[in-house]
Design an enzyme around this catalytic site. Structure first.
Site, PDB file in Angstrom:
ATOM      1  N   CYS A   1       0.832  -1.208   0.000  1.00 39.83           N
ATOM      2  CA  CYS A   1       0.000   0.000   0.000  1.00 39.83           C
ATOM      3  C   CYS A   1       0.865   1.256   0.000  1.00 39.83           C
ATOM      4  O   CYS A   1       1.296   1.716   1.066  1.00 39.83           O
ATOM      5  CB  CYS A   1      -0.931  -0.016   1.208  1.00 39.83           C
ATOM      6  SG  CYS A   1      -1.945   1.462   1.310  1.00 39.83           S
TER       7      CYS A   1
ATOM      8  N   CYS B   1      -0.526   4.093   2.034  1.00 35.43           N
ATOM      9  CA  CYS B   1      -0.391   3.985   3.497  1.00 35.43           C
ATOM     10  C   CYS B   1       1.041   4.264   3.944  1.00 35.43           C
ATOM     11  O   CYS B   1       1.260   4.891   4.973  1.00 35.43           O
ATOM     12  CB  CYS B   1      -0.760   2.577   3.974  1.00 35.43           C
ATOM     13  SG  CYS B   1      -2.192   1.875   3.188  1.00 35.43           S
ATOM     14  N   ASP B   2       2.012   3.757   3.190  1.00 32.47           N
ATOM     15  CA  ASP B   2       3.391   3.747   3.685  1.00 32.47           C
ATOM     16  C   ASP B   2       4.343   4.682   2.941  1.00 32.47           C
ATOM     17  O   ASP B   2       5.530   4.746   3.279  1.00 32.47           O
ATOM     18  CB  ASP B   2       3.935   2.308   3.618  1.00 32.47           C
ATOM     19  CG  ASP B   2       3.133   1.386   4.522  1.00 32.47           C
ATOM     20  OD1 ASP B   2       2.728   1.850   5.601  1.00 32.47           O
ATOM     21  OD2 ASP B   2       2.893   0.231   4.146  1.00 32.47           O
TER      22      ASP B   2
END
Ligand code: NDP
Length: 321
Positions: free
Chosen positions: A140, A143-144
Protein backbone atom coordinates in the site's frame (compact mmCIF):
# COMPACT_ATOMS: atom_id res chain seq x y z
CA UNK A 1 -33.13 -1.87 19.89
CA UNK A 2 -31.52 -5.31 20.16
CA UNK A 3 -28.01 -5.23 21.63
CA UNK A 4 -26.49 -7.85 19.41
CA UNK A 5 -26.86 -8.70 15.78
CA UNK A 6 -28.05 -12.17 16.78
CA UNK A 7 -31.11 -10.69 18.50
CA UNK A 8 -31.99 -8.62 15.43
CA UNK A 9 -35.00 -9.61 13.38
CA UNK A 10 -34.38 -11.31 10.05
CA UNK A 11 -32.75 -8.83 7.70
CA UNK A 12 -33.84 -8.21 4.14
CA UNK A 13 -30.28 -7.77 2.95
CA UNK A 14 -26.75 -8.20 4.24
CA UNK A 15 -23.92 -6.83 2.14
CA UNK A 16 -20.42 -8.24 2.57
CA UNK A 17 -17.84 -5.58 1.79
CA UNK A 18 -17.74 -1.79 1.94
CA UNK A 19 -15.90 -0.91 -1.26
CA UNK A 20 -17.41 0.76 -4.27
CA UNK A 21 -19.64 -2.22 -5.15
CA UNK A 22 -20.90 -2.89 -1.63
CA UNK A 23 -21.60 0.75 -0.86
CA UNK A 24 -23.42 1.33 -4.13
CA UNK A 25 -25.56 -1.74 -3.40
CA UNK A 26 -26.14 -0.24 0.07
CA UNK A 27 -27.21 3.14 -1.35
CA UNK A 28 -29.74 1.49 -3.65
CA UNK A 29 -31.03 -0.95 -1.03
CA UNK A 30 -31.25 1.78 1.61
CA UNK A 31 -33.20 4.06 -0.70
CA UNK A 32 -35.61 1.15 -1.21
CA UNK A 33 -36.09 1.09 2.56
CA UNK A 34 -34.44 -2.31 2.97
CA UNK A 35 -32.16 -1.10 5.81
CA UNK A 36 -29.10 -2.98 4.58
CA UNK A 37 -26.47 -4.21 6.99
CA UNK A 38 -23.03 -3.67 5.48
CA UNK A 39 -20.23 -5.75 6.94
CA UNK A 40 -17.13 -3.67 6.32
CA UNK A 41 -14.70 -6.58 6.03
CA UNK A 42 -10.92 -6.85 6.34
CA UNK A 43 -10.26 -3.78 4.20
CA UNK A 44 -12.98 -1.23 5.01
CA UNK A 45 -13.61 0.95 1.98
CA UNK A 46 -11.93 -1.56 -0.31
CA UNK A 47 -9.26 -0.67 -2.80
CA UNK A 48 -10.42 2.91 -3.32
CA UNK A 49 -9.57 3.62 0.29
CA UNK A 50 -5.90 2.90 -0.39
CA UNK A 51 -5.64 4.64 -3.73
CA UNK A 52 -4.91 8.29 -4.45
CA UNK A 53 -6.41 10.44 -7.16
CA UNK A 54 -9.26 8.85 -9.11
CA UNK A 55 -9.53 10.68 -12.39
CA UNK A 56 -11.95 8.46 -14.26
CA UNK A 57 -15.00 8.32 -12.00
CA UNK A 58 -17.66 10.31 -13.84
CA UNK A 59 -18.78 13.49 -12.12
CA UNK A 60 -15.45 14.73 -10.80
CA UNK A 61 -13.83 16.62 -13.67
CA UNK A 62 -10.74 17.38 -11.55
CA UNK A 63 -10.60 13.91 -10.00
CA UNK A 64 -11.31 12.92 -6.42
CA UNK A 65 -9.17 11.18 -3.81
CA UNK A 66 -10.20 7.52 -3.43
CA UNK A 67 -10.75 7.71 0.36
CA UNK A 68 -12.92 10.82 -0.08
CA UNK A 69 -15.01 9.09 -2.74
CA UNK A 70 -15.56 6.16 -0.37
CA UNK A 71 -16.41 8.46 2.55
CA UNK A 72 -18.99 10.18 0.34
CA UNK A 73 -20.53 6.83 -0.57
CA UNK A 74 -20.68 5.82 3.11
CA UNK A 75 -22.43 9.08 4.00
CA UNK A 76 -24.83 8.61 1.12
CA UNK A 77 -25.68 5.03 2.21
CA UNK A 78 -26.08 5.82 5.92
CA UNK A 79 -28.18 8.90 5.14
CA UNK A 80 -30.82 6.53 3.75
CA UNK A 81 -30.62 4.05 6.60
CA UNK A 82 -27.78 1.64 5.79
CA UNK A 83 -26.04 0.23 8.87
CA UNK A 84 -22.28 -0.18 8.60
CA UNK A 85 -20.59 -2.64 10.95
CA UNK A 86 -16.89 -3.26 11.44
CA UNK A 87 -16.05 -6.95 11.31
CA UNK A 88 -15.67 -9.74 8.84
CA UNK A 89 -17.31 -12.96 7.79
CA UNK A 90 -16.54 -15.89 10.09
CA UNK A 91 -18.92 -18.41 8.58
CA UNK A 92 -21.89 -18.71 6.27
CA UNK A 93 -24.75 -21.15 5.76
CA UNK A 94 -26.38 -20.82 2.37
CA UNK A 95 -28.21 -24.14 2.58
CA UNK A 96 -31.37 -22.81 4.25
CA UNK A 97 -33.45 -19.67 4.25
CA UNK A 98 -32.99 -17.32 5.97
CA UNK A 99 -29.29 -17.34 5.18
CA UNK A 100 -27.12 -17.40 8.30
CA UNK A 101 -24.09 -15.12 8.41
CA UNK A 102 -21.62 -15.60 11.24
CA UNK A 103 -19.89 -12.39 12.41
CA UNK A 104 -17.76 -13.11 15.47
CA UNK A 105 -20.15 -14.53 18.09
CA UNK A 106 -23.21 -13.18 16.29
CA UNK A 107 -25.35 -14.99 13.77
CA UNK A 108 -27.21 -12.66 11.46
CA UNK A 109 -30.21 -14.03 9.59
CA UNK A 110 -31.02 -12.52 6.22
CA UNK A 111 -33.31 -13.15 3.28
CA UNK A 112 -30.71 -12.04 0.76
CA UNK A 113 -26.95 -11.70 0.60
CA UNK A 114 -24.83 -9.46 -1.61
CA UNK A 115 -21.21 -10.55 -1.81
CA UNK A 116 -19.01 -7.56 -2.54
CA UNK A 117 -15.84 -8.56 -0.72
CA UNK A 118 -13.55 -7.46 -3.53
CA UNK A 119 -9.99 -8.55 -4.07
CA UNK A 120 -6.80 -8.10 -2.02
CA UNK A 121 -3.22 -7.38 -2.92
CA UNK A 122 -1.13 -10.26 -4.27
CA UNK A 123 2.24 -11.04 -2.68
CA UNK A 124 5.32 -12.70 -4.14
CA UNK A 125 5.14 -15.20 -1.28
CA UNK A 126 8.88 -15.30 -0.69
CA UNK A 127 9.62 -16.19 2.97
CA UNK A 128 11.84 -13.10 3.27
CA UNK A 129 9.07 -10.90 1.86
CA UNK A 130 6.51 -12.29 4.28
CA UNK A 131 8.92 -11.84 7.20
CA UNK A 132 9.38 -8.17 6.36
CA UNK A 133 5.77 -7.10 5.79
CA UNK A 134 5.38 -3.94 7.81
CA UNK A 135 9.16 -3.56 8.08
CA UNK A 136 9.82 -2.13 4.65
CA UNK A 137 7.66 -4.49 2.58
CA UNK A 138 4.25 -3.05 1.74
CA UNK A 139 1.35 -3.46 -0.67
CA UNK A 140 0.00 0.00 0.00
CA UNK A 141 1.92 2.97 -1.31
CA UNK A 142 -0.71 5.37 -0.02
CA UNK A 143 -0.39 3.98 3.50
CA UNK A 144 3.39 3.75 3.68
CA UNK A 145 4.68 6.26 1.16
CA UNK A 146 5.29 8.81 3.86
CA UNK A 147 8.00 6.59 5.39
CA UNK A 148 10.05 6.54 2.19
CA UNK A 149 11.18 10.15 2.35
CA UNK A 150 14.57 10.61 0.67
CA UNK A 151 14.97 6.82 0.40
CA UNK A 152 15.74 4.57 -2.55
CA UNK A 153 12.92 2.11 -2.99
CA UNK A 154 11.55 -0.55 -5.36
CA UNK A 155 8.11 -1.19 -6.81
CA UNK A 156 7.32 -4.62 -8.23
CA UNK A 157 4.97 -5.12 -11.19
CA UNK A 158 4.27 -3.97 -14.71
CA UNK A 159 0.57 -3.08 -14.62
CA UNK A 160 -1.32 0.11 -13.83
CA UNK A 161 -1.10 -0.52 -10.09
CA UNK A 162 2.70 -0.61 -10.22
CA UNK A 163 2.86 2.55 -12.36
CA UNK A 164 0.45 4.35 -10.09
CA UNK A 165 2.39 3.33 -6.98
CA UNK A 166 5.73 4.27 -8.51
CA UNK A 167 4.47 7.69 -9.58
CA UNK A 168 2.88 8.33 -6.20
CA UNK A 169 6.02 7.29 -4.34
CA UNK A 170 8.17 9.78 -6.25
CA UNK A 171 6.53 12.41 -4.05
CA UNK A 172 8.54 11.04 -1.15
CA UNK A 173 11.33 8.74 -2.30
CA UNK A 174 14.62 9.91 -3.79
CA UNK A 175 14.58 7.16 -6.41
CA UNK A 176 12.08 4.47 -7.40
CA UNK A 177 13.20 1.36 -9.28
CA UNK A 178 10.31 -0.38 -11.01
CA UNK A 179 10.95 -4.09 -11.42
CA UNK A 180 8.94 -6.07 -13.97
CA UNK A 181 9.36 -9.81 -14.42
CA UNK A 182 9.04 -9.64 -18.22
CA UNK A 183 9.83 -7.16 -21.01
CA UNK A 184 6.11 -6.70 -21.56
CA UNK A 185 4.08 -4.19 -19.56
CA UNK A 186 0.40 -4.65 -18.85
CA UNK A 187 0.00 -1.01 -17.89
CA UNK A 188 -2.10 1.27 -20.06
CA UNK A 189 0.05 3.38 -22.43
CA UNK A 190 -0.73 6.65 -20.64
CA UNK A 191 0.35 5.32 -17.22
CA UNK A 192 3.45 3.66 -18.63
CA UNK A 193 4.44 6.85 -20.47
CA UNK A 194 4.07 8.91 -17.31
CA UNK A 195 6.30 6.53 -15.36
CA UNK A 196 8.89 6.28 -18.13
CA UNK A 197 9.02 10.07 -18.42
CA UNK A 198 9.60 10.56 -14.70
CA UNK A 199 13.25 11.40 -13.95
CA UNK A 200 13.21 9.62 -10.57
CA UNK A 201 11.85 6.29 -11.84
CA UNK A 202 14.20 3.68 -13.27
CA UNK A 203 13.07 0.47 -14.93
CA UNK A 204 14.47 -3.04 -14.53
CA UNK A 205 12.68 -5.43 -16.91
CA UNK A 206 12.94 -9.19 -17.24
CA UNK A 207 13.98 -9.24 -13.60
CA UNK A 208 12.65 -11.25 -10.65
CA UNK A 209 13.00 -10.76 -6.92
CA UNK A 210 14.76 -13.78 -5.40
CA UNK A 211 15.07 -12.53 -1.83
CA UNK A 212 14.36 -9.49 0.27
CA UNK A 213 17.45 -8.73 2.35
CA UNK A 214 17.25 -7.57 5.96
CA UNK A 215 15.28 -10.32 7.71
CA UNK A 216 17.74 -10.48 10.60
CA UNK A 217 17.70 -6.71 11.05
CA UNK A 218 13.87 -6.67 10.60
CA UNK A 219 14.38 -3.83 8.14
CA UNK A 220 14.65 -4.03 4.35
CA UNK A 221 18.25 -3.53 3.25
CA UNK A 222 18.00 -4.50 -0.39
CA UNK A 223 16.71 -6.98 -2.95
CA UNK A 224 18.56 -9.94 -4.44
CA UNK A 225 17.43 -9.83 -8.05
CA UNK A 226 17.87 -12.09 -11.06
CA UNK A 227 18.01 -11.11 -14.68
CA UNK A 228 15.89 -13.76 -16.39
CA UNK A 229 17.73 -13.38 -19.68
CA UNK A 230 21.30 -13.83 -18.45
CA UNK A 231 20.61 -15.62 -15.16
CA UNK A 232 22.85 -13.06 -13.46
CA UNK A 233 22.04 -12.28 -9.83
CA UNK A 234 22.74 -8.93 -8.23
CA UNK A 235 21.78 -6.85 -5.21
CA UNK A 236 19.79 -3.63 -5.45
CA UNK A 237 20.17 -1.64 -2.24
CA UNK A 238 16.73 -0.29 -1.34
CA UNK A 239 15.00 0.33 1.96
CA UNK A 240 11.45 -0.37 0.85
CA UNK A 241 9.71 -2.80 -1.50
CA UNK A 242 6.15 -2.10 -2.65
CA UNK A 243 4.08 -4.76 -4.36
CA UNK A 244 1.93 -3.77 -7.31
CA UNK A 245 1.35 -7.18 -8.84
CA UNK A 246 -2.39 -7.50 -8.89
CA UNK A 247 -5.02 -8.92 -6.63
CA UNK A 248 -6.64 -12.08 -5.32
CA UNK A 249 -10.43 -12.29 -4.95
CA UNK A 250 -11.68 -12.54 -1.36
CA UNK A 251 -13.90 -15.52 -2.03
CA UNK A 252 -12.21 -18.27 -0.04
CA UNK A 253 -15.16 -18.45 2.38
CA UNK A 254 -17.31 -19.54 -0.56
CA UNK A 255 -15.16 -22.45 -1.71
CA UNK A 256 -17.50 -25.39 -2.20
CA UNK A 257 -20.56 -23.20 -1.62
CA UNK A 258 -20.50 -21.26 -4.88
CA UNK A 259 -18.97 -21.81 -8.32
CA UNK A 260 -15.57 -20.09 -8.49
CA UNK A 261 -13.20 -19.90 -11.45
CA UNK A 262 -9.67 -21.31 -11.46
CA UNK A 263 -8.29 -18.14 -9.81
CA UNK A 264 -11.01 -18.07 -7.14
CA UNK A 265 -13.24 -15.35 -8.64
CA UNK A 266 -16.99 -15.93 -8.20
CA UNK A 267 -18.49 -17.10 -11.48
CA UNK A 268 -21.52 -14.84 -11.67
CA UNK A 269 -24.19 -15.79 -14.18
CA UNK A 270 -25.67 -12.82 -16.05
CA UNK A 271 -23.35 -10.57 -14.04
CA UNK A 272 -24.87 -10.95 -10.57
CA UNK A 273 -26.41 -14.38 -9.95
CA UNK A 274 -24.29 -16.82 -7.96
CA UNK A 275 -24.40 -20.52 -8.81
CA UNK A 276 -23.35 -23.91 -7.50
CA UNK A 277 -22.77 -26.61 -10.12
CA UNK A 278 -24.33 -24.19 -12.60
CA UNK A 279 -27.60 -23.83 -10.64
CA UNK A 280 -28.55 -20.34 -9.46
CA UNK A 281 -28.43 -19.89 -5.66
CA UNK A 282 -31.61 -17.98 -4.80
CA UNK A 283 -31.15 -14.69 -3.00
CA UNK A 284 -27.35 -14.66 -3.17
CA UNK A 285 -25.79 -12.11 -5.49
CA UNK A 286 -22.21 -11.08 -6.24
CA UNK A 287 -20.86 -7.76 -7.45
CA UNK A 288 -17.61 -5.86 -7.90
CA UNK A 289 -14.08 -7.18 -8.08
CA UNK A 290 -14.88 -10.50 -6.42
CA UNK A 291 -16.53 -11.58 -9.65
CA UNK A 292 -14.81 -9.28 -12.16
CA UNK A 293 -11.38 -10.22 -13.37
CA UNK A 294 -11.68 -8.17 -16.52
CA UNK A 295 -12.68 -4.55 -15.91
CA UNK A 296 -12.00 -4.03 -12.18
CA UNK A 297 -12.80 -0.34 -12.21
CA UNK A 298 -14.50 1.73 -9.55
CA UNK A 299 -17.28 2.63 -11.95
CA UNK A 300 -17.88 -0.96 -13.09
CA UNK A 301 -17.89 -2.09 -9.44
CA UNK A 302 -20.43 0.64 -8.65
CA UNK A 303 -22.53 -0.43 -11.64
CA UNK A 304 -22.58 -4.04 -10.57
CA UNK A 305 -23.39 -3.06 -6.98
CA UNK A 306 -26.42 -1.25 -8.34
CA UNK A 307 -27.42 -4.31 -10.37
CA UNK A 308 -27.11 -6.60 -7.35
CA UNK A 309 -29.30 -4.31 -5.23
CA UNK A 310 -31.96 -4.13 -7.94
CA UNK A 311 -31.92 -7.94 -8.13
CA UNK A 312 -32.35 -8.09 -4.35
CA UNK A 313 -35.40 -5.84 -4.60
CA UNK A 314 -36.89 -8.01 -7.30
CA UNK A 315 -36.13 -11.20 -5.36
CA UNK A 316 -37.81 -9.85 -2.22
CA UNK A 317 -40.85 -8.76 -4.23
CA UNK A 318 -41.12 -12.19 -5.83
CA UNK A 319 -40.54 -14.11 -2.60
CA UNK A 320 -42.41 -11.85 -0.18
CA UNK A 321 -40.60 -9.59 2.23
P1 NDP B 1 -2.45 -6.40 -13.60
O1 NDP B 1 -2.97 -7.80 -13.55
O2 NDP B 1 -2.86 -5.53 -14.71
O3 NDP B 1 -0.87 -6.42 -13.58
C1 NDP B 1 -0.19 -7.24 -12.65
C2 NDP B 1 1.31 -7.07 -12.89
O4 NDP B 1 2.01 -7.77 -11.86
C3 NDP B 1 1.77 -7.64 -14.21
O5 NDP B 1 2.82 -6.86 -14.69
C4 NDP B 1 2.24 -9.04 -13.80
O6 NDP B 1 3.25 -9.55 -14.61
C5 NDP B 1 2.84 -8.76 -12.46
N1 NDP B 1 2.89 -9.94 -11.60
C6 NDP B 1 1.85 -10.74 -11.23
N2 NDP B 1 2.26 -11.71 -10.40
C7 NDP B 1 3.60 -11.52 -10.26
C8 NDP B 1 4.60 -12.19 -9.51
N3 NDP B 1 4.32 -13.26 -8.76
N4 NDP B 1 5.86 -11.73 -9.59
C9 NDP B 1 6.17 -10.64 -10.33
N5 NDP B 1 5.27 -9.94 -11.06
C10 NDP B 1 3.99 -10.39 -11.01
O7 NDP B 1 -2.85 -5.79 -12.17
P2 NDP B 1 -2.99 -4.26 -11.72
O8 NDP B 1 -3.30 -4.35 -10.28
O9 NDP B 1 -1.85 -3.46 -12.14
O10 NDP B 1 -4.27 -3.73 -12.50
C11 NDP B 1 -5.53 -4.41 -12.36
C12 NDP B 1 -6.63 -3.63 -13.10
O11 NDP B 1 -6.88 -2.39 -12.43
C13 NDP B 1 -6.24 -3.26 -14.52
O12 NDP B 1 -7.39 -3.34 -15.31
C14 NDP B 1 -5.78 -1.83 -14.42
O13 NDP B 1 -5.94 -1.12 -15.61
C15 NDP B 1 -6.68 -1.30 -13.32
N6 NDP B 1 -6.03 -0.18 -12.60
C16 NDP B 1 -6.27 1.09 -13.03
C17 NDP B 1 -5.67 2.16 -12.41
C18 NDP B 1 -5.96 3.53 -12.90
O14 NDP B 1 -6.58 3.68 -13.94
N7 NDP B 1 -5.55 4.57 -12.20
C19 NDP B 1 -4.75 1.99 -11.28
C20 NDP B 1 -4.55 0.61 -10.92
C21 NDP B 1 -5.17 -0.43 -11.57
P3 NDP B 1 2.93 -10.42 -15.94
O15 NDP B 1 2.47 -9.42 -16.95
O16 NDP B 1 4.22 -11.07 -16.24
O17 NDP B 1 1.85 -11.41 -15.53
Amino acid sequence: MPDTLTESPIRDIVILGSGCAGLTAAIYAARSNLKPLVLEGHEPGGQLSITTLVENFPGWPDGIQGPELIENMKKQATRFGAELRMGHLDGIDLSERPIKVQIGKDTVRTRTLVIASGASARWLNLPSEQALIGHGVSSCATCDGFFTREKEIAVIGGGDSAMEEALFLTRFAKKVTLINRTEKFRASPIMLERAVAHPNIEFLSNTTVEEVLGVEEQDVKGLRLKNRGTGEEFVLPVSFMFLGIGHIPNARAFTGLLDLDEDGYILAKDDVYTTLHGEIIPGVFACGDIKDRKYRQAITAAGSGCMAALEVEKYLEDHGQ
